[in-house]
Motif scaffolding. Structure first.
Motif, short mmCIF file in Angstrom:
data_model
loop_
_atom_site.label_atom_id
_atom_site.label_comp_id
_atom_site.label_asym_id
_atom_site.label_seq_id
_atom_site.Cartn_x
_atom_site.Cartn_y
_atom_site.Cartn_z
N LEU A 92 0.81 -1.21 0.00
CA LEU A 92 0.00 0.00 0.00
C LEU A 92 0.84 1.26 0.00
N TRP A 127 -6.08 6.71 2.86
CA TRP A 127 -7.19 5.85 3.27
C TRP A 127 -7.83 6.41 4.54
N GLU A 175 -13.48 0.19 -1.48
CA GLU A 175 -12.62 0.24 -0.30
C GLU A 175 -11.29 0.92 -0.57
N ASN A 176 -10.79 0.86 -1.80
CA ASN A 176 -9.42 1.34 -2.04
C ASN A 176 -9.33 2.43 -3.11
N LEU A 231 -6.35 4.80 -3.83
CA LEU A 231 -5.18 4.47 -4.64
C LEU A 231 -5.15 5.29 -5.93
#
Length: 422
Positions: A93, A153, A415-416, A419
């Motif tokens: 990440l 995040w 959720e991501n 990014l």
């Protein structure tokens, strides 16, 4: 294995297990992040401060406040610290530059608090507090779960109206030993008022299915009523490829270790300085008769019968949360669908033929038209007789339960999506 009863005692919880501990790492080591901290916290929507105490030489600072009908108390203090290297070394990440930047930091603000009945709500609140207390931060070390949280995040999650997933509240660590042996265990569940979980004597061939057992069971316990006792009751969490139900339970490590002979990895030696408080080993009930009689079996009994596609269940709470988040961030779907290089899949909840439940199934997005979109069914439904693979159907955003976007370089989910900014 010879068991010494004095050594087989469950230890008291550590401070990071009783409460949720985080270290907020400022971007600038010389920043005065204490000044104005009470004003920034009071500006969080829904917080009404009752009392506050500044940091002194003798004690940490604290804030007592009401939030959504409950009273909370949080403590905080600055520390000199360094991030353990293993928190970052295997993480995908963080970029190499971000890892280096974090490892070079030497100060942080520790923020600690009790979790209430709703652990996800408490965790969400703690993230909001962290962002308010140190607005210019480069990352957060979640000490209770032993992991680093990416700043993008954290900020996106703190701003969201949707609570984080239960799986965000803990980590599952895999420790390798001799001859391919693997020991899986969690960190972060104790702060939620439940036991940490373990699987012993896993191996390279089966650890992924064992990981899924722990992950499913942990989410089940977080979302379950706190009166549920996992050490005395079974939980139906999945189905094997052959149709056999997966019913799990657990026992304290002091009791569970007695079922493992000649154990090295995860044995007493590995519990001298940790993994010796409120942690439990997962076992299986093979059938209803075993459950009624309390007959336990090791998880490894399924190692020869997993099949290609064992199914692990998602709680209703998690399904509802995923749907809400997918709808909240649906604008990302519209934006990325405009690039023909990207493939977009959308999960839709279809009313089954019995009309008392939904079957959640994947479609490929084809077209947008105002507030509607058309997509093509990618698989055959089990319980919807009038729909088949390849059918093209129009839906609205409220029908969406999840989505996934495949770009040339990234796989993006609700959720991501942070990014995309990297």
């Amino acid at each position: 294995m010879f068991f010494n009863k004095k050594k087989m005692k469950e230890a008291d919880l550590g401070a990071w297990e009783k409460k949720s501990y985080m270290q907020i790492i400022p971007n600038n080591d010389n920043e005065d992040f204490i000044s104005g901290i009470f004003d920034r916290v009071s500006a969080i929507d829904g917080i009404d401060i009752i009392d506050k105490k500044p940091i002194s030489v003798q004690s940490s600072g604290s804030i007592i406040f009401n939030y959504d009908g409950e009273e909370y108390e949080v403590g905080f203090y600055p520390i000199n610290f360094s991030v353990p290297e293993y928190y970052l070394e295997h993480s995908t990440l963080f970029t190499d530059e971000e890892k280096k930047e974090i490892m070079n930091k030497q100060v942080a603000l520790t923020l600690f608090m009790d979790f209430k009945e709703n652990s996800r709500k408490s965790y969400h609140l703690q993230l909001k507090l962290a962002v308010a207390m140190v607005p210019d931060f480069i990352g957060i070390m979640d000490e209770s779960a032993e992991r680093m949280l990416h700043r993008k995040w954290v900020k996106m999650t703190a701003l969201s109206k949707i609570e984080p997933s239960s799986r965000d509240l803990y980590t599952i660590q895999l420790i390798s030993g001799e001859n391919g042996e693997v020991w899986l265990h969690t960190h972060g569940l104790c702060r939620c008022g439940i036991t940490e979980l373990e699987i012993l004597q896993s191996n390279q061939e089966n650890y992924q299915n064992h990981y899924n057992i722990i992950n499913t069971y942990a989410m089940y316990l977080i979302d379950k009523d706190k009166d549920f006792d996992p050490r005395s009751s079974g939980a139906y969490i999945g189905v094997l490829a052959n149709g056999q139900q997966v019913v799990v339970t657990c026992r304290s490590w002091t009791e569970g270790l007695k079922m493992y002979k000649g154990l090295k990895l995860g044995g007493l030696t590995d519990r001298n300085n940790g993994h010796n408080s409120k942690t439990s080993i997962i076992f299986i009930y093979k059938n209803e008769n075993d459950e009624n009689k309390g007959v336990l079996s090791k998880v490894s009994i399924y190692d020869e019968v997993w099949g290609d596609n064992p199914i692990f269940f998602i709680t209703n709470e998690e399904t509802d949360r995923m749907k809400a988040l997918a709808m909240e961030r649906f604008d990302y779907v519209k934006k990325l669908f405009a690039d023909e290089k990207n493939q977009v899949l959308i999960k839709i909840g279809l009313l089954v033929d019995s009309k008392d439940d939904f079957e959640h199934i994947w479609f490929e997005l084809i077209e947008f038209k105002k507030n509607k979109f058309k997509c093509k069914l990618t698989q055959e439904p089990y319980n919807v007789k009038d729909m088949h693979t390849g059918d093209e159907v129009w839906f609205k955003v409220e029908n969406v339960t999840d989505w996934i976007i495949y770009t040339p370089s990234l796989t993006i989910t609700p959720e991501n999506v942070y990014l995309l900014d990297k």
